[in-house]
Design a protein around this motif. Structure first.
Motif, mmCIF file in Angstrom:
data_model
loop_
_atom_site.group_PDB
_atom_site.id
_atom_site.type_symbol
_atom_site.label_atom_id
_atom_site.label_comp_id
_atom_site.label_asym_id
_atom_site.label_seq_id
_atom_site.Cartn_x
_atom_site.Cartn_y
_atom_site.Cartn_z
ATOM 1 N N UNK A 82 -24.328 0.088 5.949
ATOM 2 C CA UNK A 82 -25.751 -1.043 6.209
ATOM 3 C C UNK A 82 -26.492 -0.297 7.421
ATOM 4 N N UNK A 83 -27.206 -0.821 7.441
ATOM 5 C CA UNK A 83 -27.988 -0.145 8.969
ATOM 6 C C UNK A 83 -28.514 -2.001 9.202
ATOM 7 N N UNK A 84 -28.892 -2.378 11.069
ATOM 8 C CA UNK A 84 -29.595 -2.893 10.888
ATOM 9 C C UNK A 84 -30.784 -2.877 12.200
ATOM 10 N N UNK A 85 -31.326 -3.971 12.093
ATOM 11 C CA UNK A 85 -32.193 -3.520 13.157
ATOM 12 C C UNK A 85 -32.935 -4.455 13.467
ATOM 13 N N UNK A 86 -33.015 -5.293 15.056
ATOM 14 C CA UNK A 86 -33.072 -6.349 15.642
ATOM 15 C C UNK A 86 -34.533 -6.320 15.969
ATOM 16 N N UNK A 87 -34.850 -7.914 16.118
ATOM 17 C CA UNK A 87 -36.137 -7.500 16.858
ATOM 18 C C UNK A 87 -36.574 -9.142 17.568
ATOM 19 N N UNK A 88 -38.089 -9.873 17.455
ATOM 20 C CA UNK A 88 -37.979 -11.179 18.334
ATOM 21 C C UNK A 88 -37.548 -10.939 19.837
ATOM 22 N N UNK A 89 -37.588 -9.835 20.573
ATOM 23 C CA UNK A 89 -37.133 -10.762 22.204
ATOM 24 C C UNK A 89 -37.812 -10.854 22.614
ATOM 25 N N UNK A 90 -37.454 -10.852 23.886
ATOM 26 C CA UNK A 90 -39.121 -11.110 24.232
ATOM 27 C C UNK A 90 -38.596 -11.889 26.405
ATOM 28 N N UNK A 91 -39.667 -12.166 27.118
ATOM 29 C CA UNK A 91 -39.716 -12.759 27.830
ATOM 30 C C UNK A 91 -40.063 -14.411 27.870
ATOM 31 N N UNK B 265 -14.679 -5.625 16.975
ATOM 32 C CA UNK B 265 -14.441 -5.079 16.645
ATOM 33 C C UNK B 265 -13.693 -5.099 14.680
ATOM 34 N N UNK B 266 -14.353 -6.041 14.756
ATOM 35 C CA UNK B 266 -14.648 -6.830 12.795
ATOM 36 C C UNK B 266 -15.497 -6.629 12.162
ATOM 37 N N UNK B 267 -16.849 -5.879 13.395
ATOM 38 C CA UNK B 267 -17.889 -5.123 12.943
ATOM 39 C C UNK B 267 -18.531 -3.718 12.901
ATOM 40 N N UNK B 268 -18.092 -3.554 11.700
ATOM 41 C CA UNK B 268 -18.417 -1.891 12.148
ATOM 42 C C UNK B 268 -20.171 -1.285 12.316
ATOM 43 N N UNK B 269 -21.203 -2.350 11.891
ATOM 44 C CA UNK B 269 -22.420 -1.682 11.714
ATOM 45 C C UNK B 269 -23.073 -2.292 12.797
ATOM 46 N N UNK B 270 -23.425 -2.090 13.667
ATOM 47 C CA UNK B 270 -24.550 -2.942 15.018
ATOM 48 C C UNK B 270 -25.711 -2.185 14.879
ATOM 49 N N UNK B 271 -26.852 -3.201 15.342
ATOM 50 C CA UNK B 271 -27.808 -2.913 15.945
ATOM 51 C C UNK B 271 -28.389 -1.673 17.336
ATOM 52 N N UNK B 272 -29.574 -1.732 17.425
ATOM 53 C CA UNK B 272 -29.805 -0.983 18.573
ATOM 54 C C UNK B 272 -29.711 -2.756 20.111
ATOM 55 N N UNK B 273 -29.990 -3.195 19.392
ATOM 56 C CA UNK B 273 -30.161 -4.675 20.938
ATOM 57 C C UNK B 273 -31.853 -4.899 20.502
ATOM 58 N N UNK B 274 -32.327 -5.762 21.260
ATOM 59 C CA UNK B 274 -33.371 -6.541 21.426
ATOM 60 C C UNK B 274 -33.056 -7.029 22.914
ATOM 61 N N UNK B 275 -34.012 -6.799 23.537
ATOM 62 C CA UNK B 275 -33.670 -7.853 24.980
ATOM 63 C C UNK B 275 -34.494 -9.246 25.371
ATOM 64 N N UNK B 276 -33.193 -9.926 25.855
ATOM 65 C CA UNK B 276 -34.292 -11.973 25.903
ATOM 66 C C UNK B 276 -33.868 -11.852 27.564
ATOM 67 N N UNK B 277 -34.988 -12.138 27.823
ATOM 68 C CA UNK B 277 -35.497 -12.599 29.243
ATOM 69 C C UNK B 277 -35.538 -13.824 29.631
ATOM 70 N N UNK B 278 -34.636 -14.764 30.620
ATOM 71 C CA UNK B 278 -35.462 -16.446 30.221
ATOM 72 C C UNK B 278 -35.624 -16.635 32.198
ATOM 73 N N UNK B 279 -36.713 -16.584 32.204
ATOM 74 C CA UNK B 279 -37.067 -16.632 33.705
ATOM 75 C C UNK B 279 -36.646 -17.886 33.801
ATOM 76 N N UNK B 280 -36.449 -18.538 35.362
ATOM 77 C CA UNK B 280 -35.964 -20.027 35.777
ATOM 78 C C UNK B 280 -37.592 -20.597 36.246
#
Length: 128
Positions: free
Chosen positions: A2-11, A113-128
């Motif tokens: 299985x391949x997984x791809x994340x999207x939707x991150x942002x500032x 360790x329970x998860x075998x397949x990982x995505x590349x990640x998506x950055x989420x930045x929350x400004x104060x």
């Protein structure tokens, strides 16, 4: 496999919302559980939320996001979502989606360790 791809991150400003998506491809019928994790700079990767891929769609959340984040799934689109509301600066991290193929809902779903397949990640930045 299985391949997984994340999207939707942002500032986003504190108090705002974002929705992350995780699209699964390959053999999504093999998935038991889908999880979201996050890793902030200088910190270890930590559990955020999980959802069972089949059946009733059981969910689980880290205490730090309960009441603010909601995990959901669309089995037709083979996609898992993470709706994040009332975001805080401490939610800033790279968010990763992961698929568990070998375990089940009763497995320690908050453990990386329970998860075998990982995505590349998506950055989420929350400004104060």
């Amino acid at each position: 496999q299985v391949q997984v791809v994340e999207s939707g991150g942002g500032l986003v400003q504190a108090g705002g919302s974002l929705r992350l998506s995780c699209a699964a491809s390959g053999n999504p019928f093999d998935i038991n559980t889908m999880g979201w994790f996050r890793q902030a700079p200088g910190k270890e990767r930590e559990f955020v939320a999980a959802i069972s891929w089949n059946g009733d769609g059981n969910t689980d959340y880290a205490d730090s996001v309960k009441g603010r984040f909601t995990i959901s799934r669309d089995n037709v689109k083979n996609t898992v979502y993470l709706q994040m509301n009332s975001l805080k600066p401490e939610d800033t991290a790279v968010y990763y989606c992961a698929a568990d193929l070998l375990g089940g809902w009763d497995a320690p779903r908050s453990r990386l360790v329970e998860y075998e397949n990982w995505g590349q990640g998506t950055q989420v930045t929350v400004s104060s």
